[in-house]
Design a protein around this motif. Structure first.
Motif, short mmCIF file in Angstrom:
data_model
loop_
_atom_site.label_atom_id
_atom_site.label_comp_id
_atom_site.label_asym_id
_atom_site.label_seq_id
_atom_site.Cartn_x
_atom_site.Cartn_y
_atom_site.Cartn_z
N PRO A 89 -12.60 47.86 38.16
CA PRO A 89 -11.59 47.84 39.22
C PRO A 89 -11.14 46.41 39.51
CG PRO A 89 -13.76 48.07 40.18
CD PRO A 89 -13.96 48.10 38.69
N GLU A 90 -9.82 46.21 39.60
CA GLU A 90 -9.31 44.85 39.73
C GLU A 90 -8.06 44.79 40.60
OE1 GLU A 90 -9.02 42.84 35.98
OE2 GLU A 90 -10.72 43.94 35.12
N LEU A 91 -7.88 43.67 41.26
CA LEU A 91 -6.62 43.35 41.91
C LEU A 91 -5.59 43.05 40.82
CD1 LEU A 91 -4.80 42.37 44.32
CD2 LEU A 91 -5.82 40.10 43.96
N GLY A 92 -4.45 43.75 40.86
CA GLY A 92 -3.39 43.52 39.90
C GLY A 92 -2.22 42.79 40.54
N VAL A 93 -1.73 41.76 39.88
CA VAL A 93 -0.59 40.99 40.36
C VAL A 93 0.65 41.45 39.59
CG1 VAL A 93 0.33 38.69 40.82
CG2 VAL A 93 -2.15 39.03 40.70
N VAL A 94 1.65 41.93 40.30
CA VAL A 94 2.90 42.36 39.68
C VAL A 94 3.83 41.14 39.60
CG1 VAL A 94 4.85 43.95 39.78
CG2 VAL A 94 2.59 44.67 40.60
N LEU A 95 4.28 40.83 38.39
CA LEU A 95 5.08 39.63 38.16
C LEU A 95 6.49 39.99 37.71
CD1 LEU A 95 2.41 37.70 36.05
CD2 LEU A 95 2.86 37.38 38.48
N TYR A 96 7.48 39.37 38.33
CA TYR A 96 8.85 39.49 37.86
C TYR A 96 9.27 38.13 37.31
CZ TYR A 96 13.72 40.66 37.34
OH TYR A 96 14.97 40.90 36.78
N ARG A 97 9.55 38.10 36.01
CA ARG A 97 9.84 36.86 35.30
C ARG A 97 8.80 35.78 35.58
NH1 ARG A 97 14.23 37.76 32.56
NH2 ARG A 97 15.92 39.09 33.35
N GLY A 98 7.56 36.22 35.65
CA GLY A 98 6.43 35.32 35.79
C GLY A 98 6.05 34.96 37.21
N ASP A 99 6.81 35.43 38.20
CA ASP A 99 6.51 35.12 39.60
C ASP A 99 5.95 36.36 40.31
OD1 ASP A 99 7.45 32.47 39.45
OD2 ASP A 99 9.52 33.14 39.77
N PRO A 100 4.90 36.19 41.12
CA PRO A 100 4.32 37.33 41.84
C PRO A 100 5.31 37.94 42.83
CG PRO A 100 2.78 35.48 41.80
CD PRO A 100 4.10 34.96 41.31
N VAL A 101 5.48 39.26 42.76
CA VAL A 101 6.36 39.97 43.69
C VAL A 101 5.64 41.12 44.37
CG1 VAL A 101 8.53 39.36 42.56
CG2 VAL A 101 7.27 41.38 41.78
N GLY A 102 4.36 41.30 44.07
CA GLY A 102 3.59 42.37 44.70
C GLY A 102 2.21 42.50 44.09
N TYR A 103 1.46 43.45 44.64
CA TYR A 103 0.08 43.65 44.19
C TYR A 103 -0.19 45.15 44.03
CZ TYR A 103 -0.42 38.82 45.66
OH TYR A 103 -0.26 37.47 45.79
N THR A 104 -1.06 45.49 43.10
CA THR A 104 -1.46 46.86 42.87
C THR A 104 -2.93 46.90 42.50
OG1 THR A 104 -0.80 48.92 41.73
CG2 THR A 104 -0.88 46.90 40.39
N ILE A 105 -3.46 48.09 42.25
CA ILE A 105 -4.83 48.25 41.77
C ILE A 105 -4.78 48.49 40.27
CG2 ILE A 105 -6.92 49.65 41.87
CD1 ILE A 105 -6.08 50.47 44.72
N GLY A 106 -5.70 47.87 39.54
CA GLY A 106 -5.81 48.10 38.11
C GLY A 106 -7.21 48.55 37.74
N HIS A 152 3.65 28.27 28.20
CA HIS A 152 4.05 28.36 26.80
C HIS A 152 4.07 29.81 26.31
CE1 HIS A 152 3.15 24.10 27.12
NE2 HIS A 152 1.92 24.41 27.46
N ASN A 153 4.36 30.74 27.22
CA ASN A 153 4.31 32.16 26.90
C ASN A 153 5.52 32.82 27.54
OD1 ASN A 153 3.48 34.73 26.10
ND2 ASN A 153 2.11 34.99 27.86
N ALA A 154 6.40 33.36 26.75
CA ALA A 154 7.61 34.01 27.27
C ALA A 154 7.26 35.41 27.76
CB ALA A 154 8.68 34.07 26.19
N VAL A 155 6.87 35.52 29.02
CA VAL A 155 6.50 36.81 29.57
C VAL A 155 7.76 37.66 29.77
CG1 VAL A 155 4.41 35.99 30.68
CG2 VAL A 155 6.57 35.89 31.93
N PRO A 156 7.63 38.98 29.72
CA PRO A 156 8.80 39.86 29.87
C PRO A 156 9.29 39.92 31.30
CG PRO A 156 6.80 41.16 29.69
CD PRO A 156 6.39 39.74 29.45
N GLU A 157 10.35 40.71 31.50
CA GLU A 157 10.93 40.81 32.84
C GLU A 157 9.89 41.25 33.86
OE1 GLU A 157 14.87 42.76 34.99
OE2 GLU A 157 13.94 43.84 33.31
#
Length: 291
Positions: A147-164, A245-250
């Motif tokens: 069980p983990e805290l999940g960070v939701v990223l939009y273009r690499g920036d945190p925009v929310g949190y979920t459970i993973g 150095h990593n092109a993360v997705p949208e």
């Protein structure tokens, strides 16, 4: 606010719903272009606002829903193009992975080092939502949920949190650290949900109670909790290393590691039920199947 994807609404196959306390709003009814959390995050990015600010502007025109609307209809809240994960971010995780491995110094070096362990976890096809079954590999003898805290990223920036739930084969990884991709990436290897909670809702991501209960045939086999304050790396640090150095997705999700690791005598089995709770986010429940 907390954002859910509900399946089977009157207007379409799914709708993005915002919940603020006991008030529930169908954001998709206010604007047909806002069907998913990605749509909301994209609008926030374009207009340089937060997701809650954008959602607040839709509430006046959104249909009100009853809290009972959620019964049996909560789906995967986001469909990230990529799910990544961090490892050895809690002391107990480092100890557990040392115990399973013939190369324990590898994990101690990561725990004490500046650079965190960041690894690829899942694609959309390998990710399940609330109420869906996670998988354990048929060629693994020792499997655990994480069980983990999940960070939701939009273009690499945190925009929310979920459970993973980063389901893992400890037996495969324990044989050799180079087997990590096979221990981590396979069918139904990841669960996310039940919602995406905004940064304003969560507050400090390093002060959240996280708990997990595992049951089998009605019997509780594991029931423990921890706090994200025990993380040795911060969300900002982990996000920084993911995006270097990593092109993360949208849209992507970064899982931040676990401190809740069942003992060596336990292995996850088909038919088990995993219940994870995280302060300010909610609860994620999944059954287990063999894949």
């Amino acid at each position: 606010m907390r954002y859910y994807l509900l399946s089977g609404t009157e207007r379409s196959a799914s709708s993005l719903v915002a919940r603020d306390g006991d008030d529930v709003y169908d954001l998709s009814s206010a604007n047909e272009s806002v069907r998913t959390f990605t749509d909301l995050a994209r609008t926030a990015h374009i207009t340089d606002r937060g997701v809650d600010d954008v959602a607040s502007g839709l509430l006046a025109d959104a249909d009100r829903l009853s809290p009972e609307t959620f019964e049996g209809r909560v789906a995967l809240p986001v469909t990230p193009d990529e799910v990544w994960a961090a490892g050895v971010t809690y002391e107990i995780s480092e100890q557990a992975r040392e115990a399973e491995s013939g190369m324990p110094d590898v994990y101690l070096d990561v725990y004490e080092g500046e650079r965190p362990e960041i690894f690829f976890k899942a694609t959309p096809s390998r990710t399940v939502g609330p109420g869906e079954a996670v998988g354990v590999r048929g060629d693994s003898e020792w499997d655990v949920p994480e069980p983990e805290l999940g960070v939701v990223l939009y273009r690499g920036d945190p925009v929310g949190y979920t459970i993973g739930n980063d389901v893992s084969s400890r037996s495969i990884e324990g044989k050799n650290p180079l087997y990590l991709p096979q221990a981590k990436v396979y069918d139904r290897c990841c669960a996310l949900g039940p919602c995406v909670a905004s940064p304003e809702t969560v507050g400090d991501p390093h002060a959240l109670e996280l708990s997990m209960q595992i049951t089998r045939d009605g019997d509780v086999l594991y029931d423990e909790s921890t706090n994200t304050a025990e993380m040795v790396k911060t969300v900002d640090e982990l996000t920084s290393y993911l995006t270097r150095h990593n092109a993360v997705p949208e849209l992507s999700v970064l899982l931040t590691g676990t401190a809740l690791v069942p003992g060596e005598e336990f292995t996850l089995e088909a038919g088990d039920e995993v219940h994870i709770e995280l302060d300010e986010v909610g609860s994620l429940e999944n059954g287990v199947v063999e894949v």
